[in-house]
Design a protein around this motif. Structure first.
Motif, PDB file in Angstrom:
ATOM      1  N   LEU A 110      51.396  86.690 -42.567  1.00 51.08           N
ATOM      2  CA  LEU A 110      52.381  86.084 -43.454  1.00 51.08           C
ATOM      3  C   LEU A 110      51.768  84.899 -44.205  1.00 51.08           C
ATOM      4  N   PRO A 111      52.137  84.725 -45.470  1.00 49.85           N
ATOM      5  CA  PRO A 111      51.651  83.549 -46.197  1.00 49.85           C
ATOM      6  C   PRO A 111      52.342  82.280 -45.712  1.00 49.85           C
ATOM      7  N   SER A 112      51.610  81.183 -45.697  1.00 49.66           N
ATOM      8  CA  SER A 112      52.188  79.883 -45.354  1.00 49.66           C
ATOM      9  C   SER A 112      51.496  78.819 -46.191  1.00 49.66           C
ATOM     10  N   VAL A 113      52.107  77.633 -46.218  1.00 50.92           N
ATOM     11  CA  VAL A 113      51.568  76.550 -47.050  1.00 50.92           C
ATOM     12  C   VAL A 113      50.267  76.033 -46.442  1.00 50.92           C
ATOM     13  N   PHE A 114      49.204  76.082 -47.236  1.00 49.59           N
ATOM     14  CA  PHE A 114      47.925  75.535 -46.804  1.00 49.59           C
ATOM     15  C   PHE A 114      47.793  74.084 -47.271  1.00 49.59           C
ATOM     16  N   LEU A 115      48.166  73.843 -48.516  1.00 53.48           N
ATOM     17  CA  LEU A 115      48.095  72.490 -49.085  1.00 53.48           C
ATOM     18  C   LEU A 115      49.276  72.338 -50.033  1.00 53.48           C
ATOM     19  N   LYS A 116      50.103  71.344 -49.795  1.00 49.86           N
ATOM     20  CA  LYS A 116      51.348  71.249 -50.552  1.00 49.86           C
ATOM     21  C   LYS A 116      51.253  70.252 -51.705  1.00 49.86           C
ATOM     22  N   GLN A 117      52.033  70.533 -52.711  1.00 50.20           N
ATOM     23  CA  GLN A 117      52.330  69.615 -53.810  1.00 50.20           C
ATOM     24  C   GLN A 117      51.078  69.059 -54.493  1.00 50.20           C
ATOM     25  N   LEU A 118      50.348  69.966 -55.127  1.00 49.62           N
ATOM     26  CA  LEU A 118      49.189  69.555 -55.925  1.00 49.62           C
ATOM     27  C   LEU A 118      49.639  68.780 -57.163  1.00 49.62           C
ATOM     28  N   ALA A 119      48.811  67.854 -57.574  1.00 47.93           N
ATOM     29  CA  ALA A 119      49.053  67.192 -58.855  1.00 47.93           C
ATOM     30  C   ALA A 119      48.799  68.204 -59.971  1.00 47.93           C
TER      31      ALA A 119
END
Length: 630
Positions: A110-119
């Protein structure tokens, strides 16, 4: 023959199993079948816009902004240049390995958040090179934006769904966003909307080969609902400005509806601090249990304080209801109240009425401890049965919403404490009476209340005997709410006629009593100042700190539009800080501005800071708070 029979039997059995499985999938599961559980299907989510939030006058409080998350599906990841990837997303190799392991432990398929909220600039740069890194992709996400930088305690914030919740939930995936506090949490189901899903078929090499069953199971996203709150954000902002440099809580309620006009905790913080990549760093500071300011602790809802002198009006109302006093019943003060039999003790008083009889109106306006000590003693010792007397007293008090969570629509709160006769029977190993618990007469002792409870109590007086459950939700998608929990009158146990002399006495407080220097021309304010003692236990010795400053009020006297409770920690006399803040808030709300005559008062309150007092208290090793915040 036997062999042929066995073959036919096996063929029939397999056929029945297949037919049964098809029946289960198509008939029993039917529309409820979720292809996400099929390993040959890739799911792509379409996230809806979260609902917007407005104040009672239509001012935007909470909006949305676009964010970009780097997603990862571990079982699709191919060998890669880890250092190059880390440089692209600005993380260390150790951080990369930690994030990869967390995603793999959650669910490799399943996909999951690796790195959130990039500029935005980082997203644009990464997007050009992401094709080199199999198993990684960009997911657009909606995050919050707060145009006004106040009311963080009411609005709350959103945060990531953790692994534990994701495993239990049939809606949320790890790394998605969910309301964590305030109305974001309370009304999550309204605000979040419904995410859409698109399903794609994968071959044995995990490559997408097309839409799964021609989109039969695909769904569209549904945006969240917009909420209109009862807050008057201008009043809220002004109240927060007045509380700068101070600690405590302010609650303002519209008596005719129970709508919360302002709910202030001080110190507070800018809600934008818990948005974006800096959220983690900021939250560790804001929520640090060692932080003495505790900006995320809602003192308006959770601060359990001794109510002080405003509680005297409660004892007045109960005394009138129980026929132990009338408004003309006289008591003598003589500088205080002596109690305790042979080992007599003395409760001092500063009402200034010595050697003359004190009646109800003067007792409230001048805040006479002796008058209310005598009244409380009569209530508790009625029929010479203290346990029953105090149980009855407690029943009256609780009918005003004290001693419980009130039922308001915010997730934080404290019930406070209203003792009963049974409470003292369990804790005292001697025969007790009214004198044994006499501190309850003046809002000290075991009694603890929160600012919202005191505001609600004041609302009940303003309404002459009833209140509505305080609440912050006014409309959903611009349609007024029709919730019986918020629209049904809550009737107190005190008859309506007993409120008349109490209201007159509260009016006298601002005419000739302890609040006379905080009058507002043209507005009839009814209120009661209070000063609650505050102690710590230091090295086993009880030590007194600066008193808390309290005031409850409503205005105008007839057809009131606003009722308030103000609590300033270590603010001293109620008349010196809480009273002028109260009058400024009432004038601002009713007249829309502060008159020239009160500009000096406004400047003084805006610039007044108690930080020196708070800093000095930090120098003392506190073992236990004896009275004050809980």
């Amino acid at each position: 023959m036997q062999k042929s029979f066995l073959i036919y039997f096996l063929i029939t059995l397999v056929g029945i199993v297949f037919i049964g499985r098809l029946f289960q999938l198509q008939i029993i599961r039917g529309d409820n079948y979720d292809p996400i559980r099929n390993a040959a299907v890739k799911t792509q989510y379409d996230y809806p816009e979260r609902g917007y939030v407005y104040d009672r006058n239509g001012k935007l409080l909470v909006a949305n902004q676009l964010s970009y998350d780097v997603m990862m599906q571990p079982n699709l990841v191919k060998p890669l240049d880890t250092l190059e990837f880390c440089k692209l997303v600005k993380i260390t190799k150790e951080d990369f390995l930690k994030r990869f392991e967390r995603a793999e432990n959650y669910a490799p398929y399943l996909p999951s958040v690796f790195l959130k909220q990039l500029a935005k600039e980082d997203f644009a740069f990464l997007q050009e090179k992401l094709h080199k890194y199999k198993g990684f992709f960009i997911q657009k996400r909606i995050i919050r934006d707060y145009p006004v930088k106040v009311a963080a305690n009411v609005l709350g914030y959103i945060g990531e769904v953790n692994e534990n919740l994701a495993r239990k939930s049939d809606y949320y995936q790890q790394g998605e966003l969910i309301g964590k506090d305030g109305i974001e949490k309370q009304y999550e189901n309204l605000l979040r909307g419904k995410k859409g899903k698109k399903y794609f078929h994968k071959n044995r090499f995990n490559k997408v080969t097309g839409s799964y069953k021609n989109g039969e199971y695909d769904t569209l996203s549904v945006n969240g609902k917009d909420l209109t709150l009862t807050l008057d954000i201008e009043l809220q902002s002004y109240a927060q400005e007045l509380m700068k440099g101070k600690r405590g809580g302010i609650v303002a309620i519209e008596p005719t509806t129970g709508e919360i006009l302002a709910l202030v905790t001080a110190p507070s913080y800018d809600p934008n601090m818990l948005v974006g990549r800096k959220r983690s760093l900021n939250s560790s500071i804001l929520m640090d249990p060692e932080n003495p300011e505790r900006p995320t602790y809602d003192r308006g809802l959770m601060g359990a304080y001794a109510p002080g002198s405003p509680f005297k009006m409660m004892n007045a109302l109960i005394g009138l209801q129980e026929n132990v006093i009338t408004e003309d019943t006289p008591f003598y003060c003589n500088g205080g109240f002596r109690y305790g039999g042979r080992k007599s003790e003395f409760m001092g008083c500063h009402c200034g009425i010595y050697g003359r009889p004190v009646h109800l109106k003067a007792a409230i306006s001048k805040s006479c401890n002796s008058y209310f000590s005598n009244t409380y003693k009569r209530i508790v010792e009625k029929d010479n049965k203290p346990t029953e007397g105090l149980n009855n007293w407690s029943k009256h008090v609780k009918s005003f919403g004290l001693g419980n969570y009130l039922g308001y629509d915010l997730p934080a709160g404290s019930p406070g404490l209203i003792p009963t006769g049974d409470y003292y029977d369990e804790r005292l190993d001697y025969r007790w009476n009214g004198s044994s618990t006499i501190s309850n007469a003046i809002g000290q002792g075991e009694v603890l209340t929160t600012p919202i409870q005191l505001a609600n109590f004041t609302t009940a007086i303003a309404n002459r005997g009833f209140f509505y459950t305080p609440h912050v939700l006014k409309k959903v998608d611009n349609i007024s709410i029709d919730n019986p929990d918020f629209t049904k009158k809550k009737i107190t146990t005190i008859n309506q006629e007993h409120f008349v002399p109490v209201v007159e006495a509260m009016h006298e407080v601002f005419k000739t009593g302890t609040g006379k220097y905080s009058q507002v021309k043209g507005i009839e304010i009814c209120g009661k100042t209070g000063t609650a003692e505050n102690f710590i236990i230091k090295n086993g010795i009880k030590e007194q700190l600066a008193d808390h400053s309290i005031l409850v009020a409503f205005a105008p006297k007839d057809n009131p539009k606003i009722a308030l409770a103000i609590f300033v920690e270590n603010g001293g006399y109620g008349s010196t800080i809480a009273a002028p803040i109260t009058s400024l808030l009432i004038e601002k709300y009713i007249n829309g501005k502060i008159s020239k005559a009160n500009k000096y008062r406004e400047k003084k309150m805006l610039t007044l800071s108690l930080q020196d007092i708070y800093d000095k208290q930090l120098e003392k090793p506190i073992e236990q708070i004896a009275s004050g915040t809980k």
